[in-house]
Design an enzyme around this catalytic site. Sequence first.
Site, PDB file in Angstrom:
ATOM      1  CG  ASP A  65      -1.812   1.189   1.319  1.00 56.81           C
ATOM      2  OD1 ASP A  65      -2.328   1.590   0.263  1.00 56.81           O
ATOM      3  OD2 ASP A  65      -1.989   1.733   2.418  1.00 56.81           O
TER       4      ASP A  65
ATOM      5  CG  ASP B  10      -4.356  -1.291   3.525  1.00 56.04           C
ATOM      6  OD1 ASP B  10      -4.730  -1.062   2.360  1.00 56.04           O
ATOM      7  OD2 ASP B  10      -3.646  -0.509   4.183  1.00 56.04           O
TER       8      ASP B  10
ATOM      9  CG  ASP C  27      -1.106   2.195   7.125  1.00 55.26           C
ATOM     10  OD1 ASP C  27      -1.806   2.137   6.095  1.00 55.26           O
ATOM     11  OD2 ASP C  27      -0.845   3.247   7.719  1.00 55.26           O
TER      12      ASP C  27
END
Length: 762
Positions: free
Chosen positions: A306, A505, A501
């Site tokens: 990410d 996600d 995080d």
Amino acid sequence: MRRFAGHALLVITVGALAAGGVLYLAGAPRPAGAVWAVGTAVALLPAIWWVVSALRAGRMGVDAIAVLALAGSLATGEYLAGALIGVMLSGGRMLEEYALRRARSDLTALRQRAPRTARRYEDGHARLVDVEQVRPGDRILVPTGEMVPVDGRVRQGVAVLDQAALTGESLPVEHQAEDGVASGAVNVGPAFDMRATASAADSTYAGVVRLAQEAEAGSAPLVRLADRFAAWFLPATLLLAGAAWWISGEMVRAVAVLVVATPCPLLLAAPAAVASGLSRTARHGVVVKGGGALEALGAARTLILDKTGTLTLGHPRVVDVVAAPGWDAAEVLRLAAAVDQMSSHVLATAIVHAAHERGLVPPDPEDMREEPGTGTSALVEGRKVRVGKALAPRATEWETAQRARAALDDAITVWVSVDGRAAGVILLRDAVRPDASRTLRRLRAAGITRLVMLTGDRAEVAESVAGVLGIDRVLAEQTPAGKVKEVRAEAARAGTVMVGDGVNDAPALAAAGIGVAMGARGVAASAQAADVVLTADRLDRLADAMDIARRTRRIAVQSAGAGMALSLIAMAVATTGLLPPAAGALLQEGIDVAVILNALRALREGRGTRLPVDDSTEALLRRFELEHAELRPPLELIREAADRLSVRTPEENLADLRRVHAFLVDDLLPHEHAEEDRLYPAMARLLGDPEATTTMSRAHAEIDRLVRRLGRHLELAGDTGPAPGQLDDLRACLYGLHAVLTLHFAQEEEAYFSLAAGSTGA
């Protein structure tokens, strides 16, 4: 109880072997044989139970070979061999238990040091209460030497905390008033007060303990492979033993084959190595949920990351303040911070922080009003100041230019107006982590062949970050469902690790072969879905974990392979009659001990992990990193002075140039010279190459040259200010200084400061 039984079995078998030896040397072979037979029978009973337990669990373990070897020794009268096998079996079990206990010691220590009490203020006095009684909002006293009991914020003063158990940082970290502090950190400074923001169960350390418990519960594929190995090794052993008996007509040869096949080194090597690897990762601030996750982490070839909070810092920072014509950038920032200091918005926090960094003191606002989606307004020193989106329905030429620049810089714009007229614009951007580039290079060196960025952010922003970091593929503007789809597609091609995080996600982390959650605070959903959690908010911990995982797998396979090869050679020799049962038992004991000791090498640091930094060098890195944080905001003075050269009077330009020159000579150059004299020699020694810092030293020389050039311009300007003929060269000099310093700071932070275990990511 199980540990006591293991000790008792070892004492009995060793005692029987020793007593029989004394009797044999005393000339009493028959009593000696009887004692050895008793030791063999004592070892046979638990061995049978282990086989039965394995069968109940649906497994046929190689302990069956031990049972046959012990029974065969009794049947053939090879009592000494039986006694040796009994010692080997009980000693192997104890050695394996010790290896696992030692390897898990770091995970066990995490649980044992969990906070149990807190000093909560009640009626103005700090009273000792059970940590479970603390609730968000409670005021807590943390005395010197005690542990932060729950997550919270420092109320006043400075908290100096040892966070080694959470993040692996070797040096204490200072936290200012209103900074967040995590449970589990130890106060190594003066006592301080804090306000709890979470209960004990929801705090950082409790989450780490839960993760550690999950980590101990897992079973690695390498360990399960040992059970599958028995499916062919057991029949092969029986076939070889039967063949030796049939060819020679001597049952003792079959017993000799069974002896050297007992126990299987793979059963001893894999658990010890995997548990050692789990302990090592915990020591580096990485909690791996079981050996299966560690094994998969070591075999991965694709890494999906990410962007926000993973490759970037996860929070915006002010990168520039552009004043409208007739306004000063510092004044624009001061007024904006005055309005935003009462707001909890993430952009407001960044603006207030930037003002404090620049030494500005925002005045107190009055009549503050927050309009969701548009901005915040307040009366500041008798003027109505508004911070947020632009008000004008049709943008002026200046505003259009600032929007174009923000688009080029991938920056967020926050407009500041005073009494209804534009005063300036503040540009913010989520900066790339200083350690990101180095970490990605380490991951590629460790075996990652494909890097993919998966983000919900705009494509142009994602592409700019990917270009800096050398990402292979960018998947931008993805929804949580889209992320899951893309992760599954990548996982179908190769072993895949996904790093994220945030709550959004979590589905993608669960879909990946291995999900990695960044940080233990504020990411409960992602940590729950992940297989690996980085307890420190540092991406380089993942590179550490992958180095450890690969080394653990290599050591486990190496130990098992070498042990099995030696066992097979010994079995082949035993079929010829050249290796009697007693000698074979001693040989196999040596093989098993060697296998376990080799597996425990996984507890030690390997060559592939982070470059080791000694304490004195790390202190230097931390010192100069903090100086960077102080020097970075004033760097904007250089570019602002260059921007204003064409629109200000010579006298105003002279004042700007003198202010810039004073900053460069009094603050910046002493910092650069100290780096050259102290930090660079230390880095050259650390990197093992006297030429390693040459390019950085060349940047220092260029900075010195440009500062001297600026000084000569000031001499030429005299007291009246720079002449028109000086402006072009002055502008080039100032812009050049700003560009070189910005690049140089970034290079030092990436190449050097990111090596420090406690890097703040300044």
